[in-house]
Scaffold this motif. Structure first.
Motif, short mmCIF file in Angstrom:
data_model
loop_
_atom_site.label_atom_id
_atom_site.label_comp_id
_atom_site.label_asym_id
_atom_site.label_seq_id
_atom_site.Cartn_x
_atom_site.Cartn_y
_atom_site.Cartn_z
N ASN A 175 43.74 37.27 32.83
CA ASN A 175 44.49 38.47 32.45
C ASN A 175 45.72 38.70 33.34
O ASN A 175 46.23 39.81 33.45
N PHE A 176 46.14 37.62 34.02
CA PHE A 176 47.36 37.63 34.84
C PHE A 176 47.30 38.74 35.88
O PHE A 176 46.31 38.84 36.59
N GLN A 177 48.33 39.61 35.99
CA GLN A 177 48.33 40.61 37.06
C GLN A 177 47.21 41.63 36.91
O GLN A 177 46.88 42.33 37.87
N TYR A 178 46.61 41.71 35.73
CA TYR A 178 45.52 42.66 35.53
C TYR A 178 44.17 42.08 35.93
O TYR A 178 43.13 42.73 35.75
N GLY A 179 44.18 40.86 36.47
CA GLY A 179 42.96 40.26 36.97
C GLY A 179 42.99 40.04 38.47
O GLY A 179 42.17 39.33 39.03
N GLN A 180 43.95 40.68 39.14
CA GLN A 180 44.06 40.62 40.60
C GLN A 180 44.25 42.03 41.14
O GLN A 180 45.04 42.82 40.60
N PHE A 181 43.52 42.37 42.21
CA PHE A 181 43.55 43.73 42.75
C PHE A 181 43.75 43.66 44.25
O PHE A 181 42.99 43.00 44.97
N LEU A 182 44.77 44.34 44.73
CA LEU A 182 45.06 44.39 46.15
C LEU A 182 43.98 45.20 46.86
O LEU A 182 43.55 46.25 46.37
N ILE A 183 43.53 44.71 48.03
CA ILE A 183 42.57 45.44 48.85
C ILE A 183 43.29 45.91 50.11
O ILE A 183 43.89 45.12 50.83
N ALA A 184 43.23 47.21 50.36
CA ALA A 184 43.85 47.79 51.55
C ALA A 184 42.84 48.73 52.20
O ALA A 184 42.42 49.71 51.59
N GLY A 185 42.44 48.42 53.43
CA GLY A 185 41.48 49.26 54.12
C GLY A 185 40.16 49.37 53.39
O GLY A 185 39.58 50.47 53.32
N ASN A 186 39.68 48.27 52.82
CA ASN A 186 38.43 48.23 52.07
C ASN A 186 38.46 49.07 50.81
O ASN A 186 37.41 49.42 50.26
N VAL A 187 39.65 49.39 50.34
CA VAL A 187 39.82 50.11 49.07
C VAL A 187 40.51 49.17 48.08
O VAL A 187 41.53 48.56 48.39
N VAL A 188 39.94 49.05 46.89
CA VAL A 188 40.52 48.22 45.84
C VAL A 188 41.54 49.08 45.10
O VAL A 188 41.19 50.09 44.47
N ARG A 189 42.79 48.69 45.17
CA ARG A 189 43.87 49.45 44.54
C ARG A 189 43.99 49.09 43.06
O ARG A 189 43.94 47.91 42.70
N GLY A 190 44.15 50.10 42.23
CA GLY A 190 44.39 49.86 40.82
C GLY A 190 43.17 49.36 40.06
O GLY A 190 43.31 48.74 39.01
N TRP A 191 41.97 49.63 40.60
CA TRP A 191 40.74 49.32 39.85
C TRP A 191 40.77 50.11 38.54
O TRP A 191 41.62 50.99 38.37
N ARG A 192 39.86 49.82 37.62
CA ARG A 192 39.91 50.51 36.33
C ARG A 192 38.61 51.25 36.05
O ARG A 192 37.51 50.70 36.25
N ASP A 193 38.75 52.48 35.58
CA ASP A 193 37.58 53.30 35.31
C ASP A 193 37.04 53.00 33.92
O ASP A 193 37.46 52.05 33.25
N LYS A 194 36.09 53.83 33.46
CA LYS A 194 35.44 53.61 32.17
C LYS A 194 36.42 53.71 31.01
O LYS A 194 36.20 53.15 29.93
N ASN A 195 37.52 54.42 31.22
CA ASN A 195 38.56 54.55 30.18
C ASN A 195 39.67 53.53 30.36
O ASN A 195 40.72 53.64 29.72
N ASN A 196 39.44 52.56 31.25
CA ASN A 196 40.41 51.49 31.51
C ASN A 196 41.70 52.02 32.13
O ASN A 196 42.78 51.44 31.92
N LYS A 197 41.59 53.10 32.88
CA LYS A 197 42.74 53.68 33.57
C LYS A 197 42.69 53.28 35.04
O LYS A 197 41.61 53.17 35.63
#
Length: 225
Positions: free
Chosen positions: A124-146
């Motif tokens: 899924n290109f850039q939507y299959g990679q998530f930056l981790i900063a301070g043990n927090v996953v940035r831009g993860w997606r919730d149940k509504n895909n937000k």
């Protein structure tokens, strides 16, 4: 002269109409997100390798005209996939329209990968990679895909639940070579069960110490070999 003025006026009006139509449609198509964003459950089930990684090297390449970058990452913790892999090469900067799957040296990321020839690419290109900063996953997606931010441990648990929906955590380690069952003896605390690691014989003047349950095994690549 009148004919020239009429032609000019017609062109101006036509340009205004096009501009209005484009604005009403939300801008030019190439400026809009034109890739389908997979939900997390689809990413987890579709990926061959899911891991927390660190980017150690990037190279500018031209791979068959399809990719412009080769990223080298080292697994920090493998959630699903071959834990023997020490370094992974990922084809990135795809020429697919709207794809922005690039990597930067030093970044730590949670990635969902699939095979590409003898290498990998990002699902899924850039939507299959998530930056981790301070043990927090940035831009993860919730149940509504937000997009949302989420603790890495919680994202990891979510992935594991998707991959193993019927697996429930065991309260008592199973009997085995390192945890053999035992027969209750006189002096066991009331309610002790046969085979329970908490069922220890009472000894005068000695406070029994319960055998600690083993912590879950994380799939961390071995430093040997």
């Amino acid at each position: 002269m009148k004919k020239r003025i009429l032609i000019t006026s017609t062109l101006v009006v036509a340009s205004l109409i096009v501009a209005i139509l484009v604005e009403g449609a939300g801008g030019f198509p190439q400026n809009r997100a034109c890739l389908r964003v997979m939900p997390i459950d689809e990413l987890a089930r579709g990926a061959s390798f899911i891991s927390r990684v660190k980017v150690v090297k990037v190279e500018k390449i031209n791979y068959r005209g399809s990719y412009g970058q080769l990223a080298t990452v080292t697994p920090v913790e493998v959630i699903d996939g071959d834990i023997r892999l020490k370094k992974i090469s990922i084809l990135s900067k795809s020429n697919i329209q709207c794809a922005e799957d690039d990597y930067i040296v030093g970044q730590e990321m949670l990635v969902f990968l699939v095979p590409a020839d003898s290498l990998f690419r990002t699902l899924n290109f850039q939507y299959g990679q998530f930056l981790i900063a301070g043990n927090v996953v940035r831009g993860w997606r919730d149940k509504n895909n937000k997009p949302v931010d989420k603790l890495y441990v919680d994202a990891q648990k979510e992935i594991e639940c998707i991959l193993n929906p019927n697996q429930t955590p065991s309260q008592t380690p199973p009997a085995g070579e390192n945890n053999p069952p035992r027969t209750p003896v006189a002096g066991d605390p009331p309610g002790s069960r046969s085979g329970s690691p908490q069922a220890l014989p009472a000894q005068p003047g000695v406070v029994p110490t319960p055998t600690p349950s083993p912590s879950p095994k994380h799939k961390r690549p071995s430093s040997q070999g």
